[in-house]
Design an enzyme around this catalytic site. Sequence first.
Site, PDB file in Angstrom:
ATOM      1  N   ASP A  23       0.860  -1.184   0.000  1.00 26.90           N
ATOM      2  CA  ASP A  23       0.000   0.000   0.000  1.00 26.90           C
ATOM      3  C   ASP A  23       0.900   1.240   0.000  1.00 26.90           C
ATOM      4  OD1 ASP A  23      -2.218   1.593   0.194  1.00 26.90           O
ATOM      5  OD2 ASP A  23      -2.876   0.864   2.139  1.00 26.90           O
ATOM      6  N   GLU A  34       2.554   5.089  -3.981  1.00 26.19           N
ATOM      7  CA  GLU A  34       2.523   6.079  -5.084  1.00 26.19           C
ATOM      8  C   GLU A  34       3.831   6.861  -5.261  1.00 26.19           C
ATOM      9  OE1 GLU A  34      -1.195   4.673  -3.897  1.00 26.19           O
ATOM     10  OE2 GLU A  34       0.146   5.885  -2.663  1.00 26.19           O
ATOM     11  N   ASP A  40      -9.242   3.550  -1.749  1.00 25.76           N
ATOM     12  CA  ASP A  40     -10.078   3.855  -0.587  1.00 25.76           C
ATOM     13  C   ASP A  40     -11.432   4.410  -1.017  1.00 25.76           C
ATOM     14  OD1 ASP A  40      -7.906   3.025   0.824  1.00 25.76           O
ATOM     15  OD2 ASP A  40      -7.212   5.028   1.344  1.00 25.76           O
TER      16      ASP A  40
END
Length: 973
Positions: free
Chosen positions: A535, A538, A611
């Site tokens: 997770d 980015e 999300d």
Amino acid sequence: MRSVALFGVLSTFIWLPDAIAVKSHDFKTCSQSGFCRRGRALAARAEETTSWNSPYSIDPSSLIFSPDEALVSAAVKSSLYPDIKFSLELRIHEDGVVRVLMDEIDGLKQRYNEAADWALVSDPRLSKTINWTTGKKDLRAVYGDKKDIELVVQYDPLRVTLLRNKKEQIVLNGRGLLHMEHFRTETAKETSEEVASEEGGEGQEVLQVENVRAWFEGDTEDAYWSESFSSWTDSKPKGPESLSLDITFPNHGHVYGIPQHATNLSLPSTTGESPSYSDPFRLYNADVFEYLASSPMSLYGSIPVMHAHSADSTVGLFNAVGSETWIDISYPSEKSTQTHWISESGIMDISLLPGPTPEDVFAQYARLTGTTALPPHWSLGYHQCRWNYVSSEDVRTVQKRFDEEDMPVDVFWLDIEYAQDHKYFIWEPKTFPDPVEMTNDVAANARKMVVIVDPHLKRTSDYPVYQEASDFGLLVKPNSGEGEYEGWCWSGSSSWIDHFNPASWDWWISKFKTTKLDSGFSWIQSTEDVHIWNDMNEPSIFNGPEITMQKDTIHYGGWEHRDIHNINGMLFHNNTAAAVRERGDIPKRPFVLTRSFFAGSQRISAMWTGDNLGTWEHMAVGIKMVLANNIAGMAFAGSDVGGFFGNPEPEMLIRWYQVGIFSPFFRAHAHIDTKRREPFLLDEPYKSIVRDLLRLRYTMLPIWYTAFRENSVTGLPIVRPHYVVFPKDSTGFDIDDQFFIGSSGILVKPVTEKEQTEVTVYLPEDQVYYDYFTQQIYRGTNKGKHITVPAELHQVPVFIRGGSILPTRERPRRSSPLMKYDPFTLRVALSKSGTARGELYLDDGITYSHQQGELVWREFAAEQPSRKTTRITNRDLASSKPDTAVDGVDLVKYDPKNAFAKDIAEVRVEKVVVLGLSSKPGSVKVDGKGTELRWEYIPGAAASEKKDGAAASVLIIKDPKVLVTEEWAIVIS
């Protein structure tokens, strides 16, 4: 999982539960991005000037052809900057793909040119049959098996056109928006006033050029050398280096792809008359908190691939660029599409995919960037997750409750709270004192664990993973190029591994070893039953601009983060997957879930849509996003069931499970502040409805796994929108709320609106479709047909296309590995002509032995050799198609009696259900055996009849005692 608001100093984080909305001011619009602003301004000026021509041209005398002529290069010049040199290169691949590259030559600096190295699976093989024709105005090549593809390169102005049958398919720079901003020094600026001081002659010509330059680039230096956003200033030591290019599809009225965006599958317009959005689509991997359900905003992943489609053909393009990119889309007519791509840095490296069918485009793109590797079989089951299961005992209790309620599940997940002070790999001893024993308890029921490992490393000397990375110089550097970049994330003060540094790869792999190393840290408190969730890659940085890393930080090779931002997350999950694969003595297929991704990520990882919110709108758009990712090759995709945020009421949760069971990746997940919503907590009748849905997913696992095999070879999506399956049916080009699963013939229309009791389903052809549950028959027409079907809360509209055979496993089990030796049921859904076909692919689902031929791949077929006889057969496909069995591996030495086939040799077909027979049989036997089989016939409509809503005839053949791995024929007469 999403970052929180950051206040104060050190590692003090404050969660604001009422901040439940995307904070748009955290993210740039095009008008706040200098290079996007410049690119859009150029497009606006060109639009207003009817006589505008691009300043870029080819010098014909510079053309250089390779010996086989599949590669040609030429010098490109700009009439506005005659001293700046550019090069153009054209490569034509064996499969007809055209790769167009352009770069600045002998510039003050070097443009980033390594994006394709990370995205491409290998160097494409060039054609050996190309012959160029050089003319006064252009360069041409005609090629293809039918000599129907033509590439035309116009010299002045530079224009590249791909045609098929003399019809334009893709045009580069047709609108003259090509602009490769050349490198320059900040002080070397010649003002128009200085030029104006000269009188007449040559000086006047220079003045005219200067005026055109000002028109072309803008009359001011707009964010050339630095740029501010919010409290941040982005230094730009290399100056302006953006690349702007218009790409037109003159005969295609729909475009798809460029995920990840929460929007329609057929991409809405951003310019032109009545645009759907005011901003371009943005590709810039970002941690967007509670994103909007309809927006061109960038999200967590970026794949710069686009399909353009019409009833005549499908084409595509892949733009190998890793920097921030904005894409404007307009539809000047119903039959044409204009796009404008604006990237912050990098070279032009565009592959034109000539099609002409969707299948061709998928194959062409797969040959460039690869396909989805066959995942572990268990990863197609149900995944149960929340932020966070709080202890070892919590995990054990959740598992116990699933078993008590007879609900199947394959995987339990742990979010960040398992890690002591958010130091990944280090278990919190107070709540997880026995991680190996906990994992073994889960594995005792043939289940797995997935544990989160985020990319940020806590900057503290008592964290060995960080300390080793620091000592070995493996961390991203600040813009000075010295020391270590520091940002803030869950761990507080953090640094990030530079996975572009080859020295980091083996080191990262060593961290996942489950045995102690001679030196350094390894994850000995783990087992091979623990897989990984990447997770925040980015990367998400709480105190960074746009919640990410500053663009002027430095990576291996001296490249700035701006050059590689969209690629960054892919390297993290690729290296993690390599680590999981190699942690044991025998390589096993890894499961790695990634939030951030790029072209090529499909080769190793699954993704989810981030999300999302527990709303009906997010449920609906999640389907579209999964379809878009499948179009772009990222097929192992899903969205969080129930929504990450919020507390969905039982109706919404039921409908979301109906969506989830028909997604390639199927996971329920929830935010730490939500109420516990594991399915066993539901009241009746909701609990029983979810139990039935979970069992349906497990019943269909053979269908899903077979679809993954096909994708691993062909690149065809696992979930397919209508335009892929019926490319000539224009009514279906916009449809993105129903879809097909692989080549199975299953059509699904999930319910995504509150209190619906019926839905409209589109049938695109004159063929019979059977309701999966009731066996009712519906019939389309040659022009397509809409039908209305019941959809009460316990019902999900699922249909079997006539002509399909579905292999399923009907016995409820606690997890998918326990189904290995279960018998099969075959649903034979006869077409209107009385035929059907289906496939079944099996292997051990764990190792790579399938690449050595350890597999079973069968074809089931139903034919009518005479009007009153139906013959159902089973034959070996791997023997007849050894070059396309799995993963593109050549299985010329395939043995039908391989070890895996022997292992499941006793697995049988326990039931055959035939839908749509025209009359009651007189006899049902296995060919070559005289014994009559046990069977039951229920009268009803035949496949050849047009009786909408009527129940189909059903023949149930009970335990025919035929084996999956052997050839046989059942004769119905």
